[in-house]
Design an enzyme around this catalytic site. Structure first.
Site, PDB file in Angstrom:
ATOM      1  N   ASP A   1      -8.020  -5.128  -0.030  1.00  0.00           N
ATOM      2  CA  ASP A   1      -8.563  -5.934  -1.126  1.00  0.00           C
ATOM      3  C   ASP A   1      -8.187  -7.398  -1.048  1.00  0.00           C
ATOM      4  O   ASP A   1      -8.672  -8.206  -1.828  1.00  0.00           O
ATOM      5  CB  ASP A   1      -8.077  -5.358  -2.473  1.00  0.00           C
ATOM      6  CG  ASP A   1      -8.777  -4.060  -2.794  1.00  0.00           C
ATOM      7  OD1 ASP A   1      -9.951  -3.933  -2.409  1.00  0.00           O
ATOM      8  OD2 ASP A   1      -8.166  -3.181  -3.417  1.00  0.00           O
TER       9      ASP A   1
ATOM     10  N   HIS B   1       0.847  -1.190   0.000  1.00  0.00           N
ATOM     11  CA  HIS B   1       0.000   0.000   0.000  1.00  0.00           C
ATOM     12  C   HIS B   1       0.880   1.236   0.000  1.00  0.00           C
ATOM     13  O   HIS B   1       1.947   1.218   0.620  1.00  0.00           O
ATOM     14  CB  HIS B   1      -0.920   0.009   1.233  1.00  0.00           C
ATOM     15  CG  HIS B   1      -2.089   0.905   1.055  1.00  0.00           C
ATOM     16  ND1 HIS B   1      -2.016   2.260   1.273  1.00  0.00           N
ATOM     17  CD2 HIS B   1      -3.343   0.649   0.633  1.00  0.00           C
ATOM     18  CE1 HIS B   1      -3.193   2.788   1.011  1.00  0.00           C
ATOM     19  NE2 HIS B   1      -4.013   1.843   0.609  1.00  0.00           N
TER      20      HIS B   1
HETATM   21  N1  CMC Z   1       4.090  -7.578  -5.082  1.00  0.00           N
HETATM   22  C1  CMC Z   1       5.441  -7.595  -5.228  1.00  0.00           C
HETATM   23  N2  CMC Z   1       6.231  -6.527  -5.031  1.00  0.00           N
HETATM   24  C2  CMC Z   1       5.626  -5.383  -4.648  1.00  0.00           C
HETATM   25  C3  CMC Z   1       4.235  -5.286  -4.469  1.00  0.00           C
HETATM   26  C4  CMC Z   1       3.463  -6.446  -4.689  1.00  0.00           C
HETATM   27  N3  CMC Z   1       2.129  -6.419  -4.525  1.00  0.00           N
HETATM   28  N4  CMC Z   1       3.903  -4.040  -4.092  1.00  0.00           N
HETATM   29  C5  CMC Z   1       5.057  -3.347  -4.059  1.00  0.00           C
HETATM   30  N5  CMC Z   1       6.093  -4.160  -4.387  1.00  0.00           N
HETATM   31  C6  CMC Z   1       7.527  -3.798  -4.400  1.00  0.00           C
HETATM   32  C7  CMC Z   1       7.872  -2.954  -5.609  1.00  0.00           C
HETATM   33  O1  CMC Z   1       8.289  -3.775  -6.686  1.00  0.00           O
HETATM   34  C8  CMC Z   1       8.969  -2.083  -5.066  1.00  0.00           C
HETATM   35  O2  CMC Z   1      10.146  -2.872  -5.005  1.00  0.00           O
HETATM   36  P1  CMC Z   1      11.622  -2.181  -5.215  1.00  0.00           P
HETATM   37  O3  CMC Z   1      11.765  -1.193  -4.088  1.00  0.00           O
HETATM   38  O4  CMC Z   1      12.559  -3.302  -5.149  1.00  0.00           O
HETATM   39  O5  CMC Z   1      11.550  -1.522  -6.567  1.00  0.00           O
HETATM   40  C9  CMC Z   1       8.551  -1.811  -3.620  1.00  0.00           C
HETATM   41  O6  CMC Z   1       7.754  -2.951  -3.248  1.00  0.00           O
HETATM   42  C10 CMC Z   1       7.733  -0.529  -3.429  1.00  0.00           C
HETATM   43  O7  CMC Z   1       6.606  -0.593  -4.308  1.00  0.00           O
HETATM   44  P2  CMC Z   1       6.035   0.621  -5.134  1.00  0.00           P
HETATM   45  O8  CMC Z   1       5.318   0.099  -6.324  1.00  0.00           O
HETATM   46  O9  CMC Z   1       7.125   1.631  -5.347  1.00  0.00           O
HETATM   47  O10 CMC Z   1       5.032   1.219  -4.072  1.00  0.00           O
HETATM   48  P3  CMC Z   1       3.827   2.160  -4.394  1.00  0.00           P
HETATM   49  O11 CMC Z   1       3.519   2.882  -3.139  1.00  0.00           O
HETATM   50  O12 CMC Z   1       4.110   2.980  -5.620  1.00  0.00           O
HETATM   51  O13 CMC Z   1       2.639   1.147  -4.795  1.00  0.00           O
HETATM   52  C11 CMC Z   1       0.770  -0.287  -4.661  1.00  0.00           C
HETATM   53  C12 CMC Z   1       1.621   0.758  -3.925  1.00  0.00           C
HETATM   54  C13 CMC Z   1      -0.495  -0.562  -3.830  1.00  0.00           C
HETATM   55  C14 CMC Z   1       0.336   0.237  -6.020  1.00  0.00           C
HETATM   56  C15 CMC Z   1       1.601  -1.580  -4.811  1.00  0.00           C
HETATM   57  O14 CMC Z   1       1.968  -2.080  -3.548  1.00  0.00           O
HETATM   58  C16 CMC Z   1       0.889  -2.650  -5.618  1.00  0.00           C
HETATM   59  O15 CMC Z   1       0.960  -2.657  -6.847  1.00  0.00           O
HETATM   60  N6  CMC Z   1       0.137  -3.609  -4.923  1.00  0.00           N
HETATM   61  C17 CMC Z   1      -0.666  -4.572  -5.643  1.00  0.00           C
HETATM   62  C18 CMC Z   1      -1.973  -3.940  -6.079  1.00  0.00           C
HETATM   63  C19 CMC Z   1      -2.938  -3.748  -4.922  1.00  0.00           C
HETATM   64  O16 CMC Z   1      -3.165  -4.634  -4.113  1.00  0.00           O
HETATM   65  N7  CMC Z   1      -3.582  -2.554  -4.891  1.00  0.00           N
HETATM   66  C20 CMC Z   1      -4.613  -2.234  -3.912  1.00  0.00           C
HETATM   67  C21 CMC Z   1      -4.195  -1.165  -2.964  1.00  0.00           C
HETATM   68  S1  CMC Z   1      -5.335  -1.101  -1.544  1.00  0.00           S
HETATM   69  C22 CMC Z   1      -6.826  -0.576  -2.205  1.00  0.00           C
HETATM   70  C23 CMC Z   1      -6.834   0.848  -2.516  1.00  0.00           C
HETATM   71  O17 CMC Z   1      -6.979   1.656  -1.578  1.00  0.00           O
HETATM   72  O18 CMC Z   1      -6.731   1.181  -3.700  1.00  0.00           O
END
Ligand code: CMC
Length: 428
Positions: free
Chosen positions: A364, A307
């Site tokens: 989710d 998140h």
């Molecule tokens: N699986 C594997 N690796 C992950 C995941 C995941 N679900 N989420 C983040 N990472 C890794 C990412 O690759 C990155 O690694 P590194 O630092 O080595 O490059 C690190 O963790 C930080 O991730 P980020 O993408 O920079 O973080 P963000 O804050 O931009 O993204 C997120 C947050 C929710 C989009 C992401 O965690 C994600 O894609 N999760 C899966 C989709 C999901 O479940 N979304 C629902 C969010 S809750 C409902 C809502 O309120 O919308």
């Protein structure tokens, strides 16, 4: 605390004002920084940029705290109802008994939608994704209520738009479902409460008696409360940004529905179940899928994990996990994907990659399992999220409008070609 911050850039020092929120969160106000220095700040994805001040929802991602208007989400999920929470978010305080009854009555009496909406609905192909249909139909409300187009038309007009939207979204959502599966549309029934009425419109068929299961209604009410607001997330920021151009409430909410649709936001609930199914069909080897999620050359992500703001745990996920256990036990449903979900969670919580990056199950991860047990089809999961998020979007749009916030207009750093002369087609 010091009321100013000093920024040194290009050999010069600038003093900028600071502000502090009611929970002691601090910010540097850079609004006038460019005028002083000619320099902008850049933050793709707004990872550390506040777009507004807001008195609606407080969230502390490190401590796992979520409060609507000061009330802890745990108390509201246990004791309140969705309509009461909607009132709280939109109008700022819990309603008195009279206000509660009046609000409930006003919403109930507006649940019918214009019959001509059916003409738009039936024009969609049956394989249309419901989120696209939902957004289009909400946008179409501007045509049925053109007086709503002016967001400054006065409190009564704005309130009427708010009531209509809360009242009609369940009808529009249920009609979208019925149309998709080719069944006749059900009309709302005023003697039912908000959630029971939605379940009736979704699942009642003319050939059989349908009675709402109170366990199902209660679980759904709780899920809607948990989704009702989440401060400046992607869809809410979209609603505020669109609304900042003085677009109407209906069009702002329609754009929020589109923003919610994506799998990194609300669409994750659909993506989670599809992922769990895939893992089950593949033999249920959770370790293999964990390795895929960690492999930077593999686009697979563990959906329902991670998140932007929760870096400890998502308090909504805790409540939902328990609710999933309760609902499945009560309904006698034995869903094999629940075991896969629990297995994945266990592995992830002790895995270095996930621990280091503070990736925990989010709202989710378990909500889809409940929706499925309630009989809601997978493609409709994000519609359920939209129904829940509606009061939050409305409250944020109303706050933005009442505070006369300026139009949202970020800047950029240009990285394209510098000036060059046009050449004739024949010489290229
Ligand atoms: N699986 C594997 N690796 C992950 C995941 C995941 N679900 N989420 C983040 N990472 C890794 C990412 O690759 C990155 O690694 P590194 O630092 O080595 O490059 C690190 O963790 C930080 O991730 P980020 O993408 O920079 O973080 P963000 O804050 O931009 O993204 C997120 C947050 C929710 C989009 C992401 O965690 C994600 O894609 N999760 C899966 C989709 C999901 O479940 N979304 C629902 C969010 S809750 C409902 C809502 O309120 O919308």
């Amino acid at each position: 605390m010091s009321q100013t911050a000093e920024i040194k850039a290009d050999g010069q020092s600038y003093e900028l004002p600071m502000m502090e929120g009611s929970e002691q969160e601090k910010a540097i106000d850079i609004g006038k920084f460019r005028a002083q220095s000619g320099i902008i700040t850049i933050d793709p994805g707004f990872k550390n940029t506040g777009s507004t001040t807001s008195a609606i929802t407080f969230l502390d991602g490190e401590k796992g705290i979520l409060r609507y208007r000061g009330y802890p989400i745990e108390q509201l999920a246990e004791k309140s109802s969705f309509l009461e929470v909607a009132y709280l978010l939109i109008y700022g305080d819990l309603p008195s008994k009279d206000e509660h009854d009046k609000f409930t009555n006003q919403v109930t009496r507006r649940s019918l939608v214009h019959e001509d909406i059916k003409n738009i609905l039936t024009g969609f192909p049956s394989n249309a994704h419901p989120m696209g249909v939902l957004s289009s139909l909400v946008s179409s409300l501007t045509a049925f209520y053109p007086q709503s187009l002016d967001p400054h038309r006065g409190t009564d007009m704005v309130n009427l738009s708010i009531l209509r939207l809360i009242a009609k979204l369940p009808t529009i959502a249920a009609w979208t479902y019925k149309n998709k599966i080719g069944q006749s549309l059900n009309f709302p029934v005023n003697e039912l409460d908000y959630v029971s009425n939605f379940l009736h419109m979704m699942f009642s068929v003319p050939t059989e008696e349908y009675s709402v299961n109170p366990v199902v209604a209660q679980a759904l009410d709780k899920l809607l409360i948990l989704h009702a607001d989440h401060e400046q997330n992607c869809s809410t920021s979209t609603v505020r940004l669109v609304g900042s151009s003085q677009a109407s409430l209906y069009s702002s909410i329609a754009s929020g529905i589109c923003a919610l649709w994506g799998p990194l936001h609300g669409g994750a609930n659909q993506a989670v179940i599809e992922m769990l199914e895939r893992i089950k069909d593949d033999g249920g080897d959770t370790k293999k899928w964990m390795d895929k999620a960690k492999d930077k050359d593999d686009p697979f992500r563990l959906m329902g994990f991670g998140h932007r703001v929760y870096k400890n745990f998502d308090p909504r996920a805790r409540i939902i996990k328990k609710a999933a256990d309760d609902v499945l036990a009560d309904l006698g449903v034995n869903d094999p994907v629940l075991d896969i979900a629990k297995g994945l969670e266990e592995v992830a919580l002790s895995d270095e990659y996930f621990v280091e990056r503070k990736l925990y199950p989010n709202v989710d991860f378990y909500s889809g399992i409940i929706y499925r047990a309630l009989g809601i089809p997978v493609e409709f999961f994000t519609v359920m999220f939209a129904l829940g998020r509606l009061p939050g979007w409305i409250a944020q749009w109303k706050e933005m409008t009442e505070n006369n916030e300026p139009i949202g207009r970020p800047r950029q750093i240009y990285t394209g070609a510098t000036e060059r002369d046009y050449t004739d087609l024949s010489s290229r």
